[in-house]
Design an enzyme around this catalytic site. Sequence first.
Site, PDB file in Angstrom:
ATOM      1  N   TYR A  33       0.851  -1.192   0.000  1.00  0.00           N
ATOM      2  CA  TYR A  33       0.000   0.000   0.000  1.00  0.00           C
ATOM      3  C   TYR A  33       0.893   1.250   0.000  1.00  0.00           C
ATOM      4  O   TYR A  33       0.840   2.086   0.896  1.00  0.00           O
ATOM      5  CB  TYR A  33      -0.990   0.005   1.161  1.00  0.00           C
ATOM      6  CG  TYR A  33      -2.267   0.736   0.778  1.00  0.00           C
ATOM      7  CD1 TYR A  33      -3.150   0.159  -0.110  1.00  0.00           C
ATOM      8  CD2 TYR A  33      -2.542   2.000   1.263  1.00  0.00           C
ATOM      9  CE1 TYR A  33      -4.297   0.836  -0.512  1.00  0.00           C
ATOM     10  CE2 TYR A  33      -3.685   2.688   0.871  1.00  0.00           C
ATOM     11  CZ  TYR A  33      -4.551   2.089  -0.023  1.00  0.00           C
ATOM     12  OH  TYR A  33      -5.682   2.762  -0.428  1.00  0.00           O
ATOM     13  N   HIS A  38       7.434   5.471   0.957  1.00  0.00           N
ATOM     14  CA  HIS A  38       8.097   4.258   0.443  1.00  0.00           C
ATOM     15  C   HIS A  38       8.872   4.578  -0.838  1.00  0.00           C
ATOM     16  O   HIS A  38       9.997   4.117  -1.029  1.00  0.00           O
ATOM     17  CB  HIS A  38       7.062   3.189   0.086  1.00  0.00           C
ATOM     18  CG  HIS A  38       6.212   2.718   1.224  1.00  0.00           C
ATOM     19  ND1 HIS A  38       4.869   3.016   1.317  1.00  0.00           N
ATOM     20  CD2 HIS A  38       6.506   1.946   2.299  1.00  0.00           C
ATOM     21  CE1 HIS A  38       4.372   2.458   2.394  1.00  0.00           C
ATOM     22  NE2 HIS A  38       5.332   1.805   3.019  1.00  0.00           N
ATOM     23  N   GLN A 154      11.762   1.832  15.274  1.00  0.00           N
ATOM     24  CA  GLN A 154      12.018   0.673  14.408  1.00  0.00           C
ATOM     25  C   GLN A 154      13.406   0.800  13.764  1.00  0.00           C
ATOM     26  O   GLN A 154      14.176  -0.175  13.720  1.00  0.00           O
ATOM     27  CB  GLN A 154      10.943   0.577  13.321  1.00  0.00           C
ATOM     28  CG  GLN A 154      11.273  -0.425  12.228  1.00  0.00           C
ATOM     29  CD  GLN A 154      10.131  -0.624  11.251  1.00  0.00           C
ATOM     30  OE1 GLN A 154       9.201  -1.349  11.554  1.00  0.00           O
ATOM     31  NE2 GLN A 154      10.195   0.003  10.083  1.00  0.00           N
ATOM     32  N   MET A 185       3.270  10.846   6.013  1.00  0.00           N
ATOM     33  CA  MET A 185       2.611   9.845   5.161  1.00  0.00           C
ATOM     34  C   MET A 185       2.643   8.485   5.837  1.00  0.00           C
ATOM     35  O   MET A 185       3.644   8.089   6.437  1.00  0.00           O
ATOM     36  CB  MET A 185       3.307   9.783   3.814  1.00  0.00           C
ATOM     37  CG  MET A 185       3.039  11.034   3.033  1.00  0.00           C
ATOM     38  SD  MET A 185       3.219  10.778   1.283  1.00  0.00           S
ATOM     39  CE  MET A 185       2.952  12.454   0.727  1.00  0.00           C
ATOM     40  N   SER A 186       1.521   7.782   5.759  1.00  0.00           N
ATOM     41  CA  SER A 186       1.386   6.466   6.364  1.00  0.00           C
ATOM     42  C   SER A 186       0.277   5.728   5.635  1.00  0.00           C
ATOM     43  O   SER A 186      -0.729   6.344   5.255  1.00  0.00           O
ATOM     44  CB  SER A 186       1.016   6.619   7.846  1.00  0.00           C
ATOM     45  OG  SER A 186       0.500   5.396   8.350  1.00  0.00           O
ATOM     46  N   ARG A 188      -1.737   3.927   6.968  1.00  0.00           N
ATOM     47  CA  ARG A 188      -2.909   3.966   7.856  1.00  0.00           C
ATOM     48  C   ARG A 188      -3.699   5.268   7.723  1.00  0.00           C
ATOM     49  O   ARG A 188      -4.828   5.343   8.218  1.00  0.00           O
ATOM     50  CB  ARG A 188      -2.489   3.743   9.310  1.00  0.00           C
ATOM     51  CG  ARG A 188      -1.975   2.324   9.564  1.00  0.00           C
ATOM     52  CD  ARG A 188      -1.741   2.027  11.029  1.00  0.00           C
ATOM     53  NE  ARG A 188      -1.561   0.616  11.268  1.00  0.00           N
ATOM     54  CZ  ARG A 188      -0.374  -0.003  11.428  1.00  0.00           C
ATOM     55  NH1 ARG A 188       0.734   0.701  11.387  1.00  0.00           N
ATOM     56  NH2 ARG A 188      -0.318  -1.298  11.638  1.00  0.00           N
TER      57      ARG A 188
END
Length: 281
Positions: A33, A38, A154, A185-186, A188
């Site tokens: 997604y 990304h 992370q 941005m995510s 989710r």
Amino acid sequence: MSDSMILVNTLEELWQALSLLERPLGLVPTMGYLHEGHLSLVRRARQECVSVAVSIFVNPTQFGPNEDLSRYPRDLERDLHLLEAAGADLVWIPSNEVMYPPGFQTWVTVETLTLPLEGAMRPGHFRGVTTVVSKLFNAVRPEKAYFGQKDAQQAAVIRQMTRDLSYPIEIVVCPTVREADGLAMSSRNTYLSPEERQAATVLFRALSAAETAYRAGERNAETLRHIMRTTIESEPLARLQYVSCADYDTLQELETVSGKALLSMAVFIGATRLIDNCVLG
Ligand code: PAF
């Protein structure tokens, strides 16, 4: 490097495809997604490596029992178009059975760094992340791997794991990509209603308010946490889970900011849990 992107599912297909790729190879692990965050990792890998591999795997072991695994957004066709346009050479889409074969019982755990913040709120989350990333590293054997600063803890945990397990891999952490109004941005963000989407800018506003105070000379960590807390509390649709002003390396809460520090937070906007952070110093 190659004209057409290679898609693989099994480990055997992956190894066969990897033998065709020139080195250095950059790996961008994702759960799909895809958004600009990304794609910025893929483009950075494209600049720095001869070949670029991307993995798409919604890793079940990093989701808690009451989290959003079953409704995590997916759109493989769109992801593949975006990856081809961004210049990926290889996309690995393993199944659950490939990543977690029957009888799976070996886990990778980073101990201390996973205790605070996201680790405290999401028990077992980082065990799932480090196990899957370790498996991705073992299978792909990249020279470099790319992660976003948006998931700051992370990134720190993966850096620690890479050092501790002697992976010959350089971890590259890339800046958070934001919408025009500051929202990080995510994948989710797609859960947010239009009203919630508007309210979600409160995370960036809270971080910005604390950063402005820091730039004006404020070094008391509790004051910085208070600024973030009160900003979040001013938004009716927001429910604060935690705010933190921690040492950048150890992630332990600070009393006074003297070196590099991480401001971070987790906030529910309606039913959607969002995180964000910024680095001071
Ligand atoms: O950041 C993510 O998308 C995931 O945690 C990762 C690193 C791909 C592991 O599943």
